[in-house]
Design a protein around this motif. Structure first.
Motif, mmCIF file in Angstrom:
data_model
loop_
_atom_site.group_PDB
_atom_site.id
_atom_site.type_symbol
_atom_site.label_atom_id
_atom_site.label_comp_id
_atom_site.label_asym_id
_atom_site.label_seq_id
_atom_site.Cartn_x
_atom_site.Cartn_y
_atom_site.Cartn_z
ATOM 1 N N HIS A 164 52.921 99.090 -16.131
ATOM 2 C CA HIS A 164 52.843 98.598 -17.492
ATOM 3 C C HIS A 164 54.074 99.406 -18.439
ATOM 4 C CE1 HIS A 164 50.642 102.437 -17.977
ATOM 5 N NE2 HIS A 164 50.970 102.465 -19.533
ATOM 6 N N ASP A 165 54.393 100.403 -17.797
ATOM 7 C CA ASP A 165 55.395 101.278 -18.913
ATOM 8 C C ASP A 165 56.694 101.744 -18.030
ATOM 9 O OD1 ASP A 165 54.097 103.139 -17.243
ATOM 10 O OD2 ASP A 165 54.296 104.896 -18.648
ATOM 11 N N ARG A 224 71.335 99.318 -18.526
ATOM 12 C CA ARG A 224 72.001 100.729 -19.070
ATOM 13 C C ARG A 224 70.961 101.400 -19.758
ATOM 14 N NH1 ARG A 224 76.602 99.802 -23.352
ATOM 15 N NH2 ARG A 224 77.500 98.823 -21.590
ATOM 16 N N LEU A 225 70.728 102.469 -18.835
ATOM 17 C CA LEU A 225 69.844 103.477 -19.284
ATOM 18 C C LEU A 225 70.149 104.685 -20.109
ATOM 19 C CD1 LEU A 225 67.780 103.862 -15.693
ATOM 20 C CD2 LEU A 225 67.402 102.027 -17.706
ATOM 21 N N ARG A 277 73.410 103.796 -14.816
ATOM 22 C CA ARG A 277 73.267 102.339 -15.106
ATOM 23 C C ARG A 277 72.869 102.089 -13.579
ATOM 24 N NH1 ARG A 277 78.883 100.627 -18.035
ATOM 25 N NH2 ARG A 277 78.752 101.737 -19.968
ATOM 26 N N ILE A 278 71.971 100.996 -13.380
ATOM 27 C CA ILE A 278 71.472 100.523 -12.306
ATOM 28 C C ILE A 278 71.683 98.846 -12.480
ATOM 29 C CG2 ILE A 278 70.038 102.331 -11.856
ATOM 30 C CD1 ILE A 278 67.768 100.494 -12.881
ATOM 31 N N ASP A 299 63.317 103.951 -21.484
ATOM 32 C CA ASP A 299 64.933 104.580 -21.185
ATOM 33 C C ASP A 299 66.013 103.496 -21.006
ATOM 34 O OD1 ASP A 299 64.006 107.211 -20.942
ATOM 35 O OD2 ASP A 299 63.875 107.202 -18.982
ATOM 36 N N ILE A 300 65.559 102.252 -21.160
ATOM 37 C CA ILE A 300 66.208 100.864 -20.967
ATOM 38 C C ILE A 300 67.102 100.676 -22.279
ATOM 39 C CG2 ILE A 300 66.615 98.722 -20.640
ATOM 40 C CD1 ILE A 300 64.088 98.941 -18.747
ATOM 41 N N ARG A 301 68.425 100.802 -22.537
ATOM 42 C CA ARG A 301 68.985 100.511 -23.792
ATOM 43 C C ARG A 301 69.554 99.311 -23.896
ATOM 44 N NH1 ARG A 301 66.708 104.527 -24.283
ATOM 45 N NH2 ARG A 301 66.981 106.536 -24.975
ATOM 46 N N LYS A 302 69.893 98.418 -22.720
ATOM 47 C CA LYS A 302 70.546 97.245 -22.742
ATOM 48 C C LYS A 302 70.291 96.530 -21.440
ATOM 49 C CE LYS A 302 74.956 95.222 -24.193
ATOM 50 N NZ LYS A 302 76.537 95.386 -24.728
#
Length: 426
Positions: free
Chosen positions: A74-75, A107-108, A112-113, A89-92
């Motif tokens: 869930h998180d 983009r964390l 980046r992954i 932590d996900i920014r974009k």
């Protein structure tokens, strides 16, 4: 650990793809340049290039594929390739350039992954329709989980703000609803580019490449840019302030510099300054964008970068002893084989202070076993210890002097003679 679901599929490993592309380019240059220098015929050069580069491209494509397993909570999600990824932590979220749909790049906060599928009859290898469906199902579930997380954060937030940028969930929804496919275009363009380069180089084989002149021009460009960068750093230091160093290494110096890449993955002398020149020119184009980090240069020229990760008051420590070697993990105790090739003791860490009233406590708890480490200064003459900080991060002369006095208390507690230490500033 509730509401979990798991998906398995194969994806292209981005890092392996980059190394594979570097290998293809190295094979191309290593075959083409000697053929032209030795004045072989155009047919022989093209044949040799194809004989080398085509197998390399094939192995690059096959080696780059890896098995991925993702469990969604869930998180957060747990990835076999990237570890734990928290939604917060996900920014974009964007679509990777050149990726098939479905495909995403996250983009964390600190990395980046990316994952993406390949569906093309002209590709060396492609995902099966089942894998694409599984991955699409994962992206839809991830979109739903992100939406729930964002709604929950919005409801529990005390301050409601209007964000003009789409949320990660909205970005992922846009990707899920607008797939694309351009892998075959990229593979074809890469192949055409290689053939074009061969033909262009063969067409000018009458003029042998002047590698010495090209190297001199690259070096001249680098030093010209470096002079401009030094002037920029000097102006930034006048505006932002310098830095301080407290150490028992009397030959040590510090510098404030932006991060400049000095890599040369192909290990070709001609490209020695290429990456550095590119980074410097990017900084010169936007002078205020680059962060100035402290670089500690030990007396034996061993360099350590002290990277700032916060705007709060902060200073740094470094412990360095070129005569102490660290036993690698997995190496049996008592095995002295190649011990002088083991990495030397060279560690650094950060102390962040919100106020100065707990400075002694902060330093004493900054790293496990600090008392044992400080005792090394007394027990090993080759042991070097450094404390440094930037004016921009609150380490002005008064604050740094207070930090020196505090550190000296710990040094005296471990029977270290601080007469061997000195303060310098830039």
């Amino acid at each position: 650990m509730k509401n979990s679901a798991t998906w398995q599929f194969t994806v292209l490993d981005r890092q392996r793809s980059l190394w594979g592309a570097a290998a293809v380019m190295a094979g191309f240059l290593g075959t083409c340049i000697p053929g032209l220098v030795l004045n072989f015929s155009v047919g022989i050069v093209i044949g040799a290039v194809l004989l080398v580069t085509l197998p390399l491209m094939y192995f690059m494509m096959t080696w780059s594929w890896r098995q991925e397993t993702i469990t969604l909570y869930h998180d957060r999600m747990e990835s076999a390739l990237y570890g734990t990824v928290y939604f917060s932590d996900i920014r974009k979220i964007t679509r990777p350039w050149g990726a098939n749909a479905p495909g995403v790049k996250l983009r964390l906060a600190n990395r980046r992954i990316s994952w993406y599928m390949t569906r093309s009859s002209r590709a060396v290898r492609q995902n099966t329709p089942e894998e694409v469906a599984i991955f699409g199902d994962f992206l839809r579930h991830l979109e739903a989980a992100l939406s729930k997380q964002e709604q929950k954060q919005f409801k529990t937030s005390d301050v409601k703000t209007e964000d003009t940028h789409p949320s990660p969930a909205a970005q992922l929804s846009q990707i899920n609803n607008h797939p694309n496919d351009n892998t075959s275009l990229i593979v074809g363009a890469t192949f055409i580019l290689l053939i074009t380069m061969v033909v262009a180089m063969c067409a000018t084989r009458g003029r042998k490449p002047d590698l010495a002149r090209m190297k001199a021009a690259s070096q001249e460009r680098f030093y010209s840019n470096k002079q401009k960068l030094d002037e920029l750093v000097a102006r930034r230091m006048e505006k932002e302030g310098g830095a301080f160093l407290y150490t028992n290494d009397h030959a040590a110096t510090i510098k404030l510099l932006p991060e400049i890449s000095t890599g040369n993955p192909l290990n070709i002398e001609l490209f020695q300054y290429t990456e550095a020149s590119r980074d410097i020119e990017a900084i010169l184009a936007n002078p205020d964008s680059a962060q100035l980090d402290i670089y500690i240069i030990a007396g034996d020229s061993a360099i350590r970068r002290m990277r700032s990760d916060t705007s709060e008051r902060q200073f740094f420590f470094r412990a360095y002893d070129p005569r102490q070697h660290i036993r690698p993990a997995g190496k049996p105790w008592g095995d002295t084989t190649g011990q002088y090739n083991d990495p030397v003791l060279d560690v650094s860490w950060t102390v962040t202070l919100k106020d100065t009233s707990h400075m002694l406590y902060a330093i004493d708890r900054s790293i496990p076993g600090i008392s044992m480490m400080l005792s090394q200064i007394r027990l090993h003459p080759s042991f070097r210890f450094y404390m440094t900080g930037k004016v921009k991060q609150g380490m002005n002369e008064m604050a740094f002097t207070e930090a020196v006095i505090t550190l000296n208390k710990l040094l005296h507690r471990n029977k270290v003679d601080t007469i061997t230490f000195r303060i310098t500033r830039i």
